[in-house]
Design an enzyme around this catalytic site. Sequence first.
Site, PDB file in Angstrom:
ATOM      1  N   LYS A 166       0.850  -1.182   0.000  1.00 18.66           N
ATOM      2  CA  LYS A 166       0.000   0.000   0.000  1.00 18.66           C
ATOM      3  C   LYS A 166       0.892   1.240   0.000  1.00 18.66           C
ATOM      4  O   LYS A 166       2.064   1.140   0.375  1.00 18.66           O
ATOM      5  CB  LYS A 166      -0.939  -0.017   1.205  1.00 18.66           C
ATOM      6  CG  LYS A 166      -0.258   0.395   2.527  1.00 18.66           C
ATOM      7  CD  LYS A 166      -1.285   0.584   3.606  1.00 18.66           C
ATOM      8  CE  LYS A 166      -0.641   1.128   4.865  1.00 18.66           C
ATOM      9  NZ  LYS A 166      -0.283   2.554   4.807  1.00 18.66           N
ATOM     10  N   HIS A 258      -6.485  -0.442   5.742  1.00 13.63           N
ATOM     11  CA  HIS A 258      -6.495  -1.303   6.927  1.00 13.63           C
ATOM     12  C   HIS A 258      -7.854  -1.374   7.618  1.00 13.63           C
ATOM     13  O   HIS A 258      -8.399  -2.458   7.848  1.00 13.63           O
ATOM     14  CB  HIS A 258      -5.470  -0.808   7.946  1.00 13.63           C
ATOM     15  CG  HIS A 258      -4.061  -0.805   7.461  1.00 13.63           C
ATOM     16  ND1 HIS A 258      -3.560  -1.769   6.611  1.00 13.63           N
ATOM     17  CD2 HIS A 258      -3.027   0.037   7.709  1.00 13.63           C
ATOM     18  CE1 HIS A 258      -2.285  -1.513   6.368  1.00 13.63           C
ATOM     19  NE2 HIS A 258      -1.945  -0.432   7.016  1.00 13.63           N
TER      20      HIS A 258
END
Length: 510
Positions: A166, A258
């Site tokens: 990410k 997340h």
Amino acid sequence: MADANPFQDPLRFERRVPPCAIVIFGANGDLTKRKLLPALYRLAYERRIPQTFAILGNSRTHLSDEDFRAKMKESVQKFLEDAPFDESVWESFSKGLYYVTGDLQDPACYEAIAKKLSEVEKDHQTGGNAIFYLSTQPSFYADVVQRLGDQKLNHGAGWRRVIIEKPFGHDLESARKLNTDIQGVFRETEIYRIDHYLGKETVQNILAFRFGNGIFEPLWNRRYVNHVQITAAESIGVEGRGAYYQEAGALRDMIQNHLLQVMATVTMEPPTVYDADNVRDERAKLLRSVRIMKPEEVPLYSVAGQYGPAKVGGDDLPGFRQEHGVDPEARTDTYAAATFFVDNWRWAGVPFYIRTGKRLPKRVTDIAIQFNAAPLSLFRQDTKSGLMTPRPNLLILRIQPEEGISLRFLSKSPGSGMRVRPVSMDFNYGSSFGERSPTAYETLLVDAMAGDATLYTRQDMVDASWQVVQPILDGWANQKFDFPNYAAGSWGPKASDEMLARQGHVWRVP
């Protein structure tokens, strides 16, 4: 190679991974030193990867194979968590470490990698199986993948996969373009978008807790759940990453990936079969059910914050704008909170509060599920005894720092009379199982090598989560905040408390 710990549960070693090589782009960076190499060494120590496994590192720094091995040994010794360093294991493991110097934008770099992979395939019998791990700046992702395709490295005698860190895109538009670029070289089944939160034991345990026990699943819906709070708090600041964080911010850095994935894990429907496709289908379906905020709703259901200087415990803590590499007029959110609603039959009307931030009072990540109060309160508060007013039942799933589960309920206080007070029943992951839990990267790396994408995010999941946060990003871009609006060491801006108060709720203190 030295024997693994004989007291380990043999079931931990069921999953065997095939011979393969992993090419790490950005091998001289912090992620490789702190997480990837320690995780791979630990897997070797536990005999979870074959001796034919090989690692090929790449960066612009000029290093020989021996220099790279020495540097990685130092990193493993420094960052290995709760595990011994065995010299004989390292000696065997390090024989599979190689290094290629090269610039990511230079075609010659990929030619050198192709040549070295061919040599590794012969020397280590990897069968042509290879994983390309992109531990680089996100701006290089599409270019690296394109050059892998130009060099035909996306195909080989065995399987080929790519792991991408990410952030996957900077907004909805860039995420979609990045997906198009990468899928032009690798098939979706070969693309592994890593989210290390999904590799944490407690996040995985949510599925076991929900779908392996008959006691809670009947209560897991709007009839019994009042609201859910998900908190990911950090006590530290940006720790020298000011330049990166200034471009990302808390909403992009934590909530978009997340915490929305954690929320999806808590709220998804039961999969028909526990496998990658079915589990990810349900996560994706849930994310597509999250209500998209309208422009006028953004100020009501989202809060941005930025920490200012403060004196905490005798220490003078700088504000975000005083951090190294940060613009003194930065508009970056170091705190983000939002209220989300899931428009499906199970969760309609239940608010999900998510918050994350830097320089908060403590480091903690947990999920608090508050159940509806009893319809009639039979028991009064005893002001003389100081007993607390009865509170609703609360189920807390702790992700860090101590993984576990707590259930709060009411119990009669000792003595005469019917007086009640809250008590907790606790499960601690470490003490209950009496063994070390694998790190998130150990779990996820083994899964990628074994071809199990259950804990990796799929293209439609990334797209759905960006659709959820994009209206907030757009709204904040057109809103002028009076930053800084919370002091370092506090629980965030006042507006965050007001957001919950409008729903008749308050943030719990973890």
